[in-house]
Design a protein around this motif. Structure first.
Motif, PDB file in Angstrom:
ATOM      1  N   LEU A   1       0.743  -1.117   0.005  1.00  0.00           N
ATOM      2  CA  LEU A   1      -0.023   0.022   0.009  1.00  0.00           C
ATOM      3  C   LEU A   1       0.857   1.240   0.002  1.00  0.00           C
ATOM      4  CD1 LEU A   1      -2.797  -1.096   2.538  1.00  0.00           C
ATOM      5  CD2 LEU A   1      -3.046  -0.609   0.116  1.00  0.00           C
ATOM      6  N   LEU A   2       2.024   0.958   0.621  1.00  0.00           N
ATOM      7  CA  LEU A   2       2.615   2.471   0.706  1.00  0.00           C
ATOM      8  C   LEU A   2       3.789   2.683  -0.054  1.00  0.00           C
ATOM      9  CD1 LEU A   2       3.203   2.080   4.710  1.00  0.00           C
ATOM     10  CD2 LEU A   2       2.185   3.767   3.793  1.00  0.00           C
TER      11      LEU A   2
ATOM     12  N   GLY B   1       9.464   1.216  -5.510  1.00  0.00           N
ATOM     13  CA  GLY B   1       9.659   0.380  -4.082  1.00  0.00           C
ATOM     14  C   GLY B   1      10.247   1.084  -2.992  1.00  0.00           C
ATOM     15  N   GLU B   2      10.011   2.559  -2.758  1.00  0.00           N
ATOM     16  CA  GLU B   2      10.470   3.003  -1.632  1.00  0.00           C
ATOM     17  C   GLU B   2       9.217   3.531  -1.008  1.00  0.00           C
ATOM     18  OE1 GLU B   2      13.435   3.802  -0.156  1.00  0.00           O
ATOM     19  OE2 GLU B   2      14.104   2.315  -1.395  1.00  0.00           O
ATOM     20  N   LEU B   3       9.154   4.016   0.333  1.00  0.00           N
ATOM     21  CA  LEU B   3       8.035   4.417   1.062  1.00  0.00           C
ATOM     22  C   LEU B   3       7.509   5.872   0.586  1.00  0.00           C
ATOM     23  CD1 LEU B   3       7.679   3.895   4.797  1.00  0.00           C
ATOM     24  CD2 LEU B   3       7.018   6.139   3.801  1.00  0.00           C
TER      25      LEU B   3
ATOM     26  N   GLN C   1       1.415   7.745   2.588  1.00  0.00           N
ATOM     27  CA  GLN C   1       1.499   7.444   4.213  1.00  0.00           C
ATOM     28  C   GLN C   1       0.586   8.337   4.960  1.00  0.00           C
ATOM     29  OE1 GLN C   1       5.618   8.207   5.955  1.00  0.00           O
ATOM     30  NE2 GLN C   1       5.110   6.362   7.531  1.00  0.00           N
ATOM     31  N   LEU C   2       0.775   9.615   4.681  1.00  0.00           N
ATOM     32  CA  LEU C   2      -0.173  10.657   5.289  1.00  0.00           C
ATOM     33  C   LEU C   2      -1.539  10.275   5.174  1.00  0.00           C
ATOM     34  CD1 LEU C   2       0.944  12.888   6.954  1.00  0.00           C
ATOM     35  CD2 LEU C   2       0.393  14.637   5.087  1.00  0.00           C
TER      36      LEU C   2
ATOM     37  N   GLU D   1      12.151   1.502   7.356  1.00  0.00           N
ATOM     38  CA  GLU D   1      13.521   2.023   7.851  1.00  0.00           C
ATOM     39  C   GLU D   1      13.758   3.203   7.170  1.00  0.00           C
ATOM     40  OE1 GLU D   1      15.292   1.747  11.206  1.00  0.00           O
ATOM     41  OE2 GLU D   1      15.970   3.606   9.866  1.00  0.00           O
ATOM     42  N   GLU D   2      13.996   4.416   7.650  1.00  0.00           N
ATOM     43  CA  GLU D   2      14.358   5.390   6.821  1.00  0.00           C
ATOM     44  C   GLU D   2      16.016   5.588   6.517  1.00  0.00           C
ATOM     45  OE1 GLU D   2      12.284   8.793   7.768  1.00  0.00           O
ATOM     46  OE2 GLU D   2      10.571   7.627   7.921  1.00  0.00           O
ATOM     47  N   ASP D   3      16.605   5.283   7.829  1.00  0.00           N
ATOM     48  CA  ASP D   3      18.290   5.459   7.679  1.00  0.00           C
ATOM     49  C   ASP D   3      18.625   4.223   7.000  1.00  0.00           C
ATOM     50  OD1 ASP D   3      20.480   6.490   9.323  1.00  0.00           O
ATOM     51  OD2 ASP D   3      20.849   4.452   9.039  1.00  0.00           O
TER      52      ASP D   3
END
Lengths: 594, 366
Positions: A300-301, A306-308, A313-314, A409-411
């Motif tokens: 969904l996100l 393939g990234e967030l 998300q919001l 994970e963003e980092d």
């Protein structure tokens, strides 16, 4: 009745003996004569039948008809049990004919339903599932009609050959009647499954389970396993709330298994081990639950690479807030298992993990941790020694959990470390595994390791791109990760070779896409290798070109393959067009004087 | 629809299916005449079943008519598999069919002869001979550089329990997996073999221990699956390098198909809940089937494959060659069973190794 006098007692005795023979004794028959007791029971039933006809005159017609129906029923079941279907059918048909006029009365309804159940089974043995369906659906309808119009606990068929003082209590009658109906539903579940009416079949399975709980007709372990399996059905339909409910119920009921002393009470070590295995199986269902929930959320996100996607998300977070108020209402009542006590425990169990899509790292991590705990639990039983396949599957799930967590994970550095964890769990297992016996798993591991290294390499490149200039450490890292990815892709491709080490001319459908993707990724990896040596660079480009060309040539030769690798093919074609020019330029730079 | 989920793959060949039609027992053919037969063999790979209203035509890899000799069945079915076994492949041969359709005759030979030199001996004794013939030939060629070790085990699966036919005193055994050696029956006797005669001796001894039952419908019917396994290990010394190769040859006699209670072979039959037993022990299997049809999503199914499937999984899923001999009786009274055997065999042909590789398609193509 009075006329029969002592004769009647003897008849009842014979009938009772026949039932015991058929139901109890037959289980101890020698393997060489599996139906010995059934045959003796049959002989007794025939005798009873004769005695009845002798007493026919003077008896009450209806009473006699019902008694005869009971005998026909018993004989019908007896014949089908001993593989004589046609004879069995005749008896059962006669039984229903005799009962037809009285089927809604309390002394007949249960027998009639059971006769129809058995006719259903009989026709299914002949692979005539539609015919079976009509019998069973009519049994279902009869139950409903009876419950609506009468509803008193009906007479159990066995009571027709019982003395007055032995007759059953209402409670026992009701229990037996409900059980017969549960069987109807259970057979219908199978009928619908065979007719591929999957949703309906699932619903009937669910109802069967529910009724088993209600009427205490279940073994906890078995019930729990069934519920856990059903959860996997809901999982495949993305019904997470239902799935979680089944799993929570499975866990709660399973925990009863330890408390209830087993029937034999001499629990062996084997039983203990079985119990441990079941527990681990349920844990594995939970793992799949967590994994699916995370993966669906990821779907969904994610954006097109393939990234967030933060906008998405919001959007989903606002949407969820709105829905939260209506959440309780949305809960489907029909799926709830159990009565108050059990229900409370099930609800408490459900509290421990969410059934809504996680939308950020924190939420994802909570589900991940639950999944990871179940991984540990499942591994306690499914150890490598003795359970190779199961153990590896669990490790693969663990790896998949890390993979999907990494998405949130963003980092990048931390994300890379998560992938390293995957490598650390998969690599040693792969090294030990004998592909002669575990070819499929071995290929899966090769591919997954390759992909993981590939992903790590991509991450390192992304990290490097943020720097002013690539330092030698990062370059080394990128190159070594790329080499490792290549290594595992090549191992995978090698596994497709025949014993004479020849790569197949045409790829099997089931390995087509992975093989092509492997080739494509290797091509890209050679393109990513960083070197200051121009000659080396030229070599890498040459290799890369060869792999891209493989894809293009293969799809030209086997146009059917195009569908499987459309995007990859497009890019490969582009590269096959571009690379030679680039190489030419590089060559010109190398030998500027020619 | 069959106890085998995975099948050979490397060359991608599906399971090979052979159908063999036995001659009707003496006497019946004469009285019934040609009208008494429910099928006719049209060619070496097609068979016609005289069903009504429309006859059905089935195509298989090979159809052996009533005149086909034991030698010819062996050559077309097993020879190739035994050869592959010498080359390091695992191989499996199944016999499938209703009781009385000639499974035992095909696999073993005439039941009254304990003599494996009998001219009517079946696939199994002939496989032994051929295997040891090949081994001897290899040894001669390579001299002392190459050595062989053959071991065999013989187990039966009855009511989902495993028994050792070479040790009738043993209790139920369990299947386990070893990371290097694959699936094995924990505690099963392994006997070392040095000749075909010895192998045959072990086989006949174990065969006598099988569970057989008679009912008023069937005079004699085997209630169990029997699996005879030969492990062939070769060791080749080439300079200082030692090359070890090992492969399995499984010879399987399935229980009479009319009694097949194996979950995967049951077809449409409903699973019956025992009358006394308060549990509906098969509900799980129904649900499992539901989940199976699911859309390829990640899931775990709590109920494991049947013992037979599990035991043979490795030899079927890797570099293995597999064939099924479907035995049928041509009499018209056997029509129903013959049809279901042919349907089964038809399905078996479709089985391929599902070498599904977990492969992620998203986001990698940049």
């Amino acid at each position: 009745m009075a006329a029969a006098g002592g004769g009647w007692a003897a008849v009842c005795e014979k009938f009772r003996t026949a039932r015991t023979l058929s139901a109890v004794e037959s289980r101890n028959d020698p393997e060489t004569e599996p139906y010995r007791s059934k045959y003796s029971a049959r002989a007794l039933l025939q005798e009873v039948k004769q005695l009845l006809s002798a007493a026919e005159e003077g008896g009450e017609a209806r009473l006699l008809a019902v008694r005869r129906a009971v005998l026909e029923y018993e004989l019908g079941v007896n014949h089908t049990d001993t593989e004589e279907l046609s004879a069995g059918e005749e008896h059962l048909q006669r039984c229903t004919q005799l009962l037809e006029p009285h089927r809604l009365s309390p002394d007949c309804v249960s027998l009639y339903i059971q006769a129809q159940n058995n006719l259903g089974i009989l026709w299914s043995e002949r692979d005539e599932i539609k015919t079976a369906q009509t019998y069973l659906e009519s049994a279902e309808a009869l139950y409903n009609q009876y419950m609506k119009e009468d509803g008193n606990p009906p007479i159990d068929p066995s009571e027709h050959f019982m003395a007055e003082e032995e007759k059953l209590t209402d409670q026992e009658r009701s229990k037996r009647f409900e059980k017969a109906y549960t069987h109807t539903l259970y057979y219908l579940a199978q009928v619908y499954q065979h007719l591929e009416m999957i949703e309906k079949a699932a619903q009937y399975c669910h109802t069967t389970l529910k009724r088993q709980l209600e009427y205490c007709g279940y073994y906890p372990v078995e019930w729990a396993l069934n519920a856990a399996t059903l959860s996997q059905y809901y999982l495949s339909k993305q019904c997470f709330m239902e799935s979680r409910h089944c799993l929570a119920a499975a866990s709660v009921i399973f925990s009863q298994a330890g408390q209830v002393p087993s029937a034999e009470d001499n629990e062996t070590e084997q039983d203990q081990q079985d119990l441990q295995q079941r527990k681990a199986e349920i844990a594995r269902c939970w793992i799949k639950y967590c994994l699916n929930l995370l993966q669906s959320a990821r779907k969904l996100l994610e954006d097109n690479v393939g990234e967030l996607d933060p906008d998405r998300q919001l959007e989903l977070k606002t949407q969820r807030k709105k829905e939260e108020d209506e959440k309780e209402k949305g809960r489907k009542k029909a799926v709830l298992f159990g009565t108050s006590d059990i229900c409370d425990s099930v609800l408490a169990m459900e509290e421990k993990v969410s059934s809504v899509y996680p939308l950020d790292f924190q939420e994802a991590r909570e589900i991940f941790l639950v999944g990871q705990n179940y991984v540990q639990e499942a591994k306690e039983f499914f150890q490598v020694d003795g359970y190779v396949t199961d153990h590896i599957e669990i490790v693969q799930d663990h790896s998949a959990l890390f993979k999907v967590l990494a998405f949130f994970e963003e980092d990048y550095e931390r994300r890379c470390k998560m992938h390293k964890r995957r490598v650390d769990m998969l690599e040693p297992i792969y090294a030990d595994l004998n592909p002669q016996y575990y070819l499929l798993i071995s290929r899966q591991l090769q591919f997954e390791l390759a992909d993981t290294y590939y992903e790590m390499m991509d991450l390192k490149v992304a990290i490097g791109n943020r720097l002013e200039e690539l330092d030698s450490h990062t370059i080394k890292k990128i190159n070594s990760l790329a080499q490792l990815a290549i290594k595992y892709y090549e191992l995978f491709l090698d596994s497709l070779r025949n014993p004479d080490k020849v790569f197949p001319e045409q790829l099997e459908e089931d390995v087509l896409r992975p093989a092509m993707v492997a080739k494509f990724h290797i091509a890209r990896l050679y393109g990513k290798l960083i070197t200051s040596d121009s000659k080396k660079q030229l070599e890498n480009m040459q290799t890369s070109l060869e792999y891209y060309t493989f894809l293009v040539d293969y799809c030209e030769k086997y146009p059917d393959a195009v569908r499987a690798v459309e995007t990859e093919l497009e890019l490969s074609k582009e590269m096959v067009g571009l690379l030679p020019t680039r190489m030419e330029r590089l060559r010109a730079k190398l030998c500027p004087f020619i | 629809a069959l106890p085998l989920l995975n099948s050979p793959s490397i060359e991608g060949d599906a399971i090979k299916v052979y159908v063999r039609v036995r001659p009707p027992s003496e006497g019946t053919a004469l009285t019934d005449g040609d009208q008494g037969l429910c099928l006719s063999v049209l060619s070496s790979n097609t068979i016609r079943l005289h069903s009504k209203p429309e006859p059905k035509i089935f195509t298989f890899d090979y159809v052996a008519n009533m005149e086909t000799t034991q030698e010819s069945v062996f050559s077309s079915v097993a020879k190739n598999i035994v050869e592959s076994c010498m080359n390091g492949y695992n191989g499996t041969i199944f016999a499938y069919g209703q009781t009385g359709s000639g499974k035992t005759f095909t696999m073993m030979g005439p039941s009254d002869s304990d003599n494996f030199t009998h001219s009517l001996r079946g696939v199994i004794p002939r496989s032994f001979e051929y295997l040891f013939f090949l081994i001897e030939r290899e040894k001669e060629k390579a001299g002392s550089a190459k050595s062989f070790l053959c071991k065999c085990s013989f187990i039966e699966i009855y009511n989902e329990q495993i028994f050792d036919l070479l040790d009738s005193a043993s209790a139920g055994l369990f299947l386990r997996e070893h990371i290097k050696k694959g699936v094995f029956v924990d505690g099963a006797v392994e006997q070392v073999l040095s000749s075909a005669a010895e192998a045959y001796q072990v086989l006949t001894m174990g065969w006598r221990n099988r569970r057989v039952a008679s009912t008023s419908m069937n005079r004699e019917s085997s209630r169990s699956h029997a699996v005879f396994t030969i492990t062939v290990e070769s060791m080749e010394k080439n300079n200082e390098i030692v090359n070890i190769r090992s492969s399995l040859l499984n010879l399987v006699d399935l229980a009479g198909s009319e009694r097949q209670k194996d979950t995967h072979t049951e077809g449409l039959r409903l699973k019956e809940a025992g009358n006394i037993n308060r549990s509906l022990s098969c509900l799980g299997q129904v649900i499992t089937a539901l989940v199976d049809v699911g859309n390829g999503k990640q899931r775990h199914i709590c109920y494991r494959d049947s013992k037979l499937t599990f035991l043979l999984r490795d030899s079927l899923g890797g570099n293995a060659k597999t064939c099924i001999i479907a035995n049928v009786h041509p009499g018209s009274r056997c029509f129903g069973e013959t049809l279901s055997t042919l349907n089964f065999a038809q399905r078996a042909k479709l089985i391929k190794n599902k070498a599904v590789v977990n492969e992620d398609t998203q986001g990698n193509v940049s």
